[in-house]
Design an enzyme around this catalytic site. Structure first.
Site, PDB file in Angstrom:
ATOM      1  N   LEU A   1      -6.164   6.617  -2.201  1.00  0.00           N
ATOM      2  CA  LEU A   1      -6.779   5.555  -1.410  1.00  0.00           C
ATOM      3  C   LEU A   1      -8.296   5.587  -1.532  1.00  0.00           C
ATOM      4  CD1 LEU A   1      -5.672   4.499   2.128  1.00  0.00           C
ATOM      5  CD2 LEU A   1      -8.084   4.912   1.688  1.00  0.00           C
TER       6      LEU A   1
ATOM      7  N   GLU B   1       0.030   2.819  11.197  1.00  0.00           N
ATOM      8  CA  GLU B   1      -0.923   1.992  11.929  1.00  0.00           C
ATOM      9  C   GLU B   1      -0.282   1.235  13.085  1.00  0.00           C
ATOM     10  OE1 GLU B   1      -2.566  -0.100   8.675  1.00  0.00           O
ATOM     11  OE2 GLU B   1      -3.985   1.488   8.168  1.00  0.00           O
TER      12      GLU B   1
ATOM     13  N   ARG C   1       0.876   1.306  -3.884  1.00  0.00           N
ATOM     14  CA  ARG C   1      -0.436   1.534  -4.501  1.00  0.00           C
ATOM     15  C   ARG C   1      -0.885   2.980  -4.389  1.00  0.00           C
ATOM     16  NH1 ARG C   1      -3.831   2.229  -7.343  1.00  0.00           N
ATOM     17  NH2 ARG C   1      -5.809   1.135  -7.687  1.00  0.00           N
ATOM     18  N   TYR C   2      -0.530   3.653  -3.267  1.00  0.00           N
ATOM     19  CA  TYR C   2      -1.086   4.981  -3.035  1.00  0.00           C
ATOM     20  C   TYR C   2      -0.041   6.068  -2.799  1.00  0.00           C
ATOM     21  CZ  TYR C   2      -4.998   1.845  -2.084  1.00  0.00           C
ATOM     22  OH  TYR C   2      -5.929   0.852  -2.178  1.00  0.00           O
TER      23      TYR C   2
ATOM     24  N   HIS D   1      -5.204  -5.270   9.995  1.00  0.00           N
ATOM     25  CA  HIS D   1      -6.126  -4.255   9.488  1.00  0.00           C
ATOM     26  C   HIS D   1      -7.487  -4.898   9.228  1.00  0.00           C
ATOM     27  CE1 HIS D   1      -7.787  -0.906   7.307  1.00  0.00           C
ATOM     28  NE2 HIS D   1      -6.669  -0.225   7.428  1.00  0.00           N
TER      29      HIS D   1
ATOM     30  N   GLU E   1      -1.264   4.317  15.734  1.00  0.00           N
ATOM     31  CA  GLU E   1      -2.487   3.692  16.229  1.00  0.00           C
ATOM     32  C   GLU E   1      -2.198   2.697  17.361  1.00  0.00           C
ATOM     33  OE1 GLU E   1      -6.424   1.350  14.486  1.00  0.00           O
ATOM     34  OE2 GLU E   1      -4.867   2.050  13.112  1.00  0.00           O
TER      35      GLU E   1
ATOM     36  N   ASP F   1       7.001  -1.324  10.212  1.00  0.00           N
ATOM     37  CA  ASP F   1       6.293  -0.313  10.982  1.00  0.00           C
ATOM     38  C   ASP F   1       5.845   0.838  10.092  1.00  0.00           C
ATOM     39  OD1 ASP F   1       6.097  -1.117  13.714  1.00  0.00           O
ATOM     40  OD2 ASP F   1       8.264  -0.874  13.908  1.00  0.00           O
TER      41      ASP F   1
ATOM     42  N   LEU G   1     -10.633  -1.127  -3.378  1.00  0.00           N
ATOM     43  CA  LEU G   1     -10.599  -1.062  -1.921  1.00  0.00           C
ATOM     44  C   LEU G   1     -11.971  -0.779  -1.338  1.00  0.00           C
ATOM     45  CD1 LEU G   1      -8.931  -0.948   0.721  1.00  0.00           C
ATOM     46  CD2 LEU G   1      -8.602   1.497   0.276  1.00  0.00           C
TER      47      LEU G   1
ATOM     48  N   MET H   1       0.829  -1.200   0.000  1.00  0.00           N
ATOM     49  CA  MET H   1       0.000   0.000   0.000  1.00  0.00           C
ATOM     50  C   MET H   1       0.866   1.253   0.000  1.00  0.00           C
ATOM     51  SD  MET H   1      -2.892   1.164   2.795  1.00  0.00           S
ATOM     52  CE  MET H   1      -1.729   1.289   4.147  1.00  0.00           C
TER      53      MET H   1
END
Length: 370
Positions: free
Chosen positions: A30, A281, A102-103, A201, A285, A278, A36, A14
């Site tokens: 995204l 998230e 991807r983003y 996730h 988070e 890492d 997605l 990602m």
């Protein structure tokens, strides 16, 4: 002079914004990705969501150092994996790792451009999501197909795909080492009491119920890790990063922490099981949000296992996965051939058919190297 690479390994992920200035474009890509999520009036709604969320997400990245470390770790892992492959598989050397996010930069089209410029004619698309989901690996593969059609319409590059590896022995060993390192921080008489929470996730339930294999593959990874640890501790799987009001796969980490605190548990190890490095998230988070919550709840023995990052065991596992794949001579796996039962996206069929069409005979030399 560096030798021209003979085999490329395209690491799919990602990604994440390396700087604060990249946050908006990351969110825009995204929220506009229909692999997605599928929203009503998505082309209009997604830009508005991206603009609205940018300030808060920028602040989160600011708190973890100003950007995502995922590109740093992916480059580190890829370079060392390629060096190991040169030793393990001399018949397909030199190997070179490319990164396709991807983003965020470097995007798939950038990686494809590098591959074409280098003149590499054999490339393995290697997902860095060990557990498959159509919303992660599936989206990356659909984008790779689109860029292949755009940048290599003559099909000069021959592709094969590693689409999942949730129970690979090397991956399991690397994760077990991360968990054990945290368990070893407890006093001996407290160690066995720690509850291990494997965090992955979450997914919208609409994706789960149409037949996505991600939940069962994450659970398979968790069970394999605990088997490697001789089931030394109680454990559960939790699902983080829910976005929006619709139903998502649970329970979430905060629900689990509140329940454990109520039951009197004081030692908890939170383990990122679906992330190979890492990033926000884990660093924000898991560490900041759930770490702070654990302290508020009186879980004073809260710990978070480090992601795989620079683990030499993990990097050897990556090389082993690729060398085993090359030895098989397959283009795609049996699992990748099958779509979700209620797949809403015909692009998935087109993508699978394209990558299945590449043929690779298994050679005795490759078998020996594997």
């Amino acid at each position: 002079m560096t030798a021209k690479p003979r085999t490329g390994i395209l690491l799919l992920n990602m990604g994440g914004p390396s700087t604060l200035d990249e946050v908006h474009s990351f969110l825009f890509r995204l929220f506009t990705d229909r692999d997605l999520m599928r929203l009503p009036w998505q082309q209009r709604l997604a830009p508005w969501i991206a603009r609205r969320r940018t300030p808060a997400i920028k602040e989160q990245y600011r708190q973890i150092g100003g950007g995502s470390p995922i590109l740093k770790w992916t480059n580190f892992q890829g370079e060392r994996m390629a060096a190991l492959l040169d030793e393990k598989c001399p018949e397909s050397a030199p190997h070179k790792a490319y990164v396709a996010f991807r983003y965020a930069a470097p995007l798939t089209e950038t990686a494809m451009g590098q591959i074409m410029q280098d003149g590499v004619q054999r490339v393995v698309a290697f997902t860095q999501y060990p557990q498959y989901s159509c919303s992660t690996t599936g989206s990356s593969m659909n984008e790779l197909y689109r860029q292949q059609q755009k940048l290599d319409p003559e099909g000069k590059v021959r592709w094969s795909v590693i689409d999942r590896w949730p129970t690979h022995a090397g991956l399991i060993q690397a994760l077990a080492e991360r968990v054990q390192a945290k368990l070893d921080e407890y006093p001996v008489d407290e160690r066995h009491k720690a509850v291990i929470l494997f965090s992955a996730h979450s997914l919208p339930m609409s994706i789960v119920t149409r037949g996505d294999s991600y939940p069962i593959e994450v659970s398979a990874t968790a069970e394999a890790v605990m088997a490697r640890l001789n089931h030394s501790n109680p454990y559960r799987v939790v699902w983080q990063s829910k976005v929006g009001p619709l139903p998502w796969l649970g329970p979430a980490p905060d629900t689990a922490l509140k329940g454990l605190a109520k039951q009197g548990h004081r030692n908890v190890v939170l383990v990122p099981i679906a992330f190979t490095s890492d990033h926000i998230e884990t660093l924000f988070e898991l560490d900041k949000e759930y770490g702070h919550l654990a302290q508020e709840l009186g879980i004073d023995g809260f710990k978070r296992a480090e992601a795989l990052n620079g683990s030499s065991t993990f990097i050897r596992a990556m090389a082993d996965v690729v060398s085993e794949h090359l030895a098989k001579g397959e283009s795609i796996s049996t699992q990748f051939k099958m779509r979700c039962f209620l797949c809403p996206n015909e692009q998935c069929a087109t993508t699978r058919n394209f990558f299945a069409g590449n043929k690779f005979p298994t050679s005795p030399a490759t078998n020996k190297a594997g």
